[in-house]
Design a protein around this motif. Structure first.
Motif, PDB file in Angstrom:
ATOM      1  N   PRO A   1       0.814  -1.220   0.000  1.00 52.90           N
ATOM      2  CA  PRO A   1       0.000   0.000   0.000  1.00 52.90           C
ATOM      3  C   PRO A   1       0.849   1.273   0.000  1.00 52.90           C
ATOM      4  CG  PRO A   1      -0.830  -1.548   1.630  1.00 52.90           C
ATOM      5  CD  PRO A   1       0.443  -2.116   1.099  1.00 52.90           C
ATOM      6  N   THR A   2       2.098   1.169   0.439  1.00 55.57           N
ATOM      7  CA  THR A   2       2.960   2.356   0.459  1.00 55.57           C
ATOM      8  C   THR A   2       3.670   2.570  -0.858  1.00 55.57           C
ATOM      9  OG1 THR A   2       4.814   1.078   1.335  1.00 55.57           O
ATOM     10  CG2 THR A   2       3.347   2.132   2.941  1.00 55.57           C
ATOM     11  N   GLY A   3       3.490   1.661  -1.817  1.00 55.20           N
ATOM     12  CA  GLY A   3       4.127   1.793  -3.117  1.00 55.20           C
ATOM     13  C   GLY A   3       5.484   1.124  -3.203  1.00 55.20           C
ATOM     14  N   LEU A   4       5.935   0.495  -2.139  1.00 57.95           N
ATOM     15  CA  LEU A   4       7.222  -0.193  -2.148  1.00 57.95           C
ATOM     16  C   LEU A   4       7.042  -1.602  -2.715  1.00 57.95           C
ATOM     17  CD1 LEU A   4       8.440   0.875   1.408  1.00 57.95           C
ATOM     18  CD2 LEU A   4       9.083   1.886  -0.797  1.00 57.95           C
ATOM     19  N   THR A   5       8.084  -2.139  -3.293  1.00 59.00           N
ATOM     20  CA  THR A   5       8.026  -3.493  -3.842  1.00 59.00           C
ATOM     21  C   THR A   5       9.056  -4.369  -3.143  1.00 59.00           C
ATOM     22  OG1 THR A   5       9.615  -3.019  -5.587  1.00 59.00           O
ATOM     23  CG2 THR A   5       7.281  -2.648  -6.095  1.00 59.00           C
ATOM     24  N   ASP A   6       8.853  -5.659  -3.255  1.00 56.71           N
ATOM     25  CA  ASP A   6       9.757  -6.615  -2.653  1.00 56.71           C
ATOM     26  C   ASP A   6       9.729  -7.888  -3.495  1.00 56.71           C
ATOM     27  OD1 ASP A   6      11.542  -7.751  -0.909  1.00 56.71           O
ATOM     28  OD2 ASP A   6      10.066  -8.208   0.637  1.00 56.71           O
ATOM     29  N   ALA A   7      10.822  -8.619  -3.481  1.00 58.52           N
ATOM     30  CA  ALA A   7      10.903  -9.883  -4.211  1.00 58.52           C
ATOM     31  C   ALA A   7      11.683 -10.876  -3.364  1.00 58.52           C
ATOM     32  CB  ALA A   7      11.577  -9.685  -5.557  1.00 58.52           C
ATOM     33  N   ASP A   8      11.426 -12.148  -3.604  1.00 61.89           N
ATOM     34  CA  ASP A   8      12.142 -13.192  -2.884  1.00 61.89           C
ATOM     35  C   ASP A   8      12.286 -14.380  -3.822  1.00 61.89           C
ATOM     36  OD1 ASP A   8      13.436 -14.576  -0.920  1.00 61.89           O
ATOM     37  OD2 ASP A   8      11.734 -14.713   0.450  1.00 61.89           O
ATOM     38  N   GLU A   9      13.242 -15.213  -3.558  1.00 64.91           N
ATOM     39  CA  GLU A   9      13.471 -16.405  -4.370  1.00 64.91           C
ATOM     40  C   GLU A   9      13.535 -17.602  -3.442  1.00 64.91           C
ATOM     41  OE1 GLU A   9      17.077 -18.053  -7.046  1.00 64.91           O
ATOM     42  OE2 GLU A   9      16.423 -16.005  -7.469  1.00 64.91           O
ATOM     43  N   VAL A  10      12.870 -18.695  -3.857  1.00 63.01           N
ATOM     44  CA  VAL A  10      12.835 -19.916  -3.058  1.00 63.01           C
ATOM     45  C   VAL A  10      13.214 -21.076  -3.958  1.00 63.01           C
ATOM     46  CG1 VAL A  10      11.359 -21.473  -1.731  1.00 63.01           C
ATOM     47  CG2 VAL A  10      11.010 -19.007  -1.580  1.00 63.01           C
ATOM     48  N   THR A  11      14.048 -21.950  -3.475  1.00 59.52           N
ATOM     49  CA  THR A  11      14.403 -23.165  -4.199  1.00 59.52           C
ATOM     50  C   THR A  11      13.683 -24.332  -3.550  1.00 59.52           C
ATOM     51  OG1 THR A  11      16.579 -22.286  -4.748  1.00 59.52           O
ATOM     52  CG2 THR A  11      16.291 -24.673  -4.920  1.00 59.52           C
ATOM     53  N   VAL A  12      12.964 -25.105  -4.366  1.00 60.41           N
ATOM     54  CA  VAL A  12      12.254 -26.285  -3.886  1.00 60.41           C
ATOM     55  C   VAL A  12      12.874 -27.500  -4.551  1.00 60.41           C
ATOM     56  CG1 VAL A  12      10.042 -27.476  -3.792  1.00 60.41           C
ATOM     57  CG2 VAL A  12      10.129 -24.981  -3.584  1.00 60.41           C
ATOM     58  N   THR A  13      13.282 -28.456  -3.752  1.00 58.91           N
ATOM     59  CA  THR A  13      13.855 -29.690  -4.277  1.00 58.91           C
ATOM     60  C   THR A  13      12.881 -30.824  -3.996  1.00 58.91           C
ATOM     61  OG1 THR A  13      16.076 -28.885  -3.851  1.00 58.91           O
ATOM     62  CG2 THR A  13      15.824 -31.247  -4.203  1.00 58.91           C
ATOM     63  N   VAL A  14      12.476 -31.530  -5.043  1.00 60.30           N
ATOM     64  CA  VAL A  14      11.560 -32.653  -4.908  1.00 60.30           C
ATOM     65  C   VAL A  14      12.324 -33.914  -5.271  1.00 60.30           C
ATOM     66  CG1 VAL A  14       9.418 -33.695  -5.728  1.00 60.30           C
ATOM     67  CG2 VAL A  14       9.605 -31.201  -5.506  1.00 60.30           C
ATOM     68  N   THR A  15      12.286 -34.893  -4.402  1.00 55.71           N
ATOM     69  CA  THR A  15      12.946 -36.162  -4.686  1.00 55.71           C
ATOM     70  C   THR A  15      11.904 -37.268  -4.684  1.00 55.71           C
ATOM     71  OG1 THR A  15      13.435 -36.527  -2.351  1.00 55.71           O
ATOM     72  CG2 THR A  15      15.118 -35.420  -3.645  1.00 55.71           C
ATOM     73  N   ASN A  16      12.179 -38.288  -5.463  1.00 56.23           N
ATOM     74  CA  ASN A  16      11.260 -39.414  -5.554  1.00 56.23           C
ATOM     75  C   ASN A  16      12.084 -40.668  -5.793  1.00 56.23           C
ATOM     76  OD1 ASN A  16       9.009 -40.989  -5.745  1.00 56.23           O
ATOM     77  ND2 ASN A  16       8.360 -40.243  -7.726  1.00 56.23           N
ATOM     78  N   LEU A  17      11.843 -41.684  -5.025  1.00 58.80           N
ATOM     79  CA  LEU A  17      12.524 -42.950  -5.220  1.00 58.80           C
ATOM     80  C   LEU A  17      11.804 -43.768  -6.285  1.00 58.80           C
ATOM     81  CD1 LEU A  17      13.162 -43.858  -1.481  1.00 58.80           C
ATOM     82  CD2 LEU A  17      14.791 -42.913  -3.119  1.00 58.80           C
ATOM     83  N   ASP A  18      12.577 -44.546  -7.039  1.00 59.81           N
ATOM     84  CA  ASP A  18      11.988 -45.396  -8.068  1.00 59.81           C
ATOM     85  C   ASP A  18      11.184 -46.529  -7.438  1.00 59.81           C
ATOM     86  OD1 ASP A  18      13.154 -43.945 -10.106  1.00 59.81           O
ATOM     87  OD2 ASP A  18      14.930 -45.230 -10.198  1.00 59.81           O
ATOM     88  N   PRO A  19      10.065 -46.899  -8.055  1.00 58.33           N
ATOM     89  CA  PRO A  19       9.324 -48.066  -7.571  1.00 58.33           C
ATOM     90  C   PRO A  19      10.050 -49.354  -7.970  1.00 58.33           C
ATOM     91  CG  PRO A  19       8.278 -47.170  -9.517  1.00 58.33           C
ATOM     92  CD  PRO A  19       9.402 -46.243  -9.171  1.00 58.33           C
ATOM     93  N   ALA A  20       9.729 -50.431  -7.300  1.00 54.68           N
ATOM     94  CA  ALA A  20      10.261 -51.752  -7.646  1.00 54.68           C
ATOM     95  C   ALA A  20       9.117 -52.576  -8.229  1.00 54.68           C
ATOM     96  CB  ALA A  20      10.831 -52.441  -6.414  1.00 54.68           C
ATOM     97  N   ALA A  21       9.367 -53.216  -9.367  1.00 51.42           N
ATOM     98  CA  ALA A  21       8.326 -54.008 -10.028  1.00 51.42           C
ATOM     99  C   ALA A  21       8.745 -55.473 -10.092  1.00 51.42           C
ATOM    100  CB  ALA A  21       8.083 -53.492 -11.437  1.00 51.42           C
ATOM    101  N   THR A  22       7.777 -56.347  -9.891  1.00 51.07           N
ATOM    102  CA  THR A  22       7.960 -57.781 -10.066  1.00 51.07           C
ATOM    103  C   THR A  22       6.986 -58.214 -11.153  1.00 51.07           C
ATOM    104  OG1 THR A  22       8.510 -58.052  -7.735  1.00 51.07           O
ATOM    105  CG2 THR A  22       7.860 -60.036  -8.937  1.00 51.07           C
ATOM    106  N   ILE A  23       7.505 -58.815 -12.222  1.00 48.41           N
ATOM    107  CA  ILE A  23       6.685 -59.192 -13.377  1.00 48.41           C
ATOM    108  C   ILE A  23       6.784 -60.701 -13.592  1.00 48.41           C
ATOM    109  CG2 ILE A  23       6.282 -58.818 -15.845  1.00 48.41           C
ATOM    110  CD1 ILE A  23       5.960 -56.280 -14.143  1.00 48.41           C
ATOM    111  N   GLU A  24       5.660 -61.333 -13.853  1.00 51.38           N
ATOM    112  CA  GLU A  24       5.623 -62.763 -14.164  1.00 51.38           C
ATOM    113  C   GLU A  24       4.814 -62.972 -15.433  1.00 51.38           C
ATOM    114  OE1 GLU A  24       4.068 -65.024 -10.926  1.00 51.38           O
ATOM    115  OE2 GLU A  24       5.429 -64.111  -9.472  1.00 51.38           O
ATOM    116  N   SER A  25       5.219 -63.961 -16.232  1.00 54.25           N
ATOM    117  CA  SER A  25       4.440 -64.297 -17.422  1.00 54.25           C
ATOM    118  C   SER A  25       4.448 -65.805 -17.612  1.00 54.25           C
ATOM    119  CB  SER A  25       4.995 -63.600 -18.667  1.00 54.25           C
ATOM    120  OG  SER A  25       6.267 -64.112 -18.988  1.00 54.25           O
TER     121      SER A  25
END
Length: 87
Positions: A4-28
């Motif tokens: 409201p006073t006319g001033l500006t501001d900025a910020d930077e955020v780093t987000v790290t997302v990790t995901n482990l691989d699934p394990a699959a068992t296949i039979e035929s």
């Protein structure tokens, strides 16, 4: 953001997302020309919010999605079927 006073501001955020691989068992079962080849599989996944899907390369030029028949928090079951034209 402009305040409201006319001033500006900025910020930077780093987000790290990790995901482990699934394990699959296949039979035929044994495959042969003209007969239905069935594939069943299960997946376990430490990422219990993940959704699973897959494809299979049947080795004869056919690549098809695998049907995920059920899934829950950290697991999934799937199946596929294929008929080989040639031995």
């Amino acid at each position: 953001m402009i305040s409201p006073t006319g001033l500006t501001d900025a910020d930077e955020v780093t987000v790290t997302v990790t995901n482990l691989d699934p394990a699959a068992t296949i039979e035929s079962r044994e495959a042969f020309a003209g007969g239905v080849t069935l594939l069943t599989g299960s997946v376990t996944d430490p990422g219990w919010l993940d959704v699973h899907e897959g494809t299979i390369d049947w080795g004869d030029g056919t690549v098809a999605p695998v049907v995920v028949s059920a899934q829950g928090a950290g697991w999934a079951s799937m199946f596929g079927s294929h008929i080989y034209a040639d031995p």
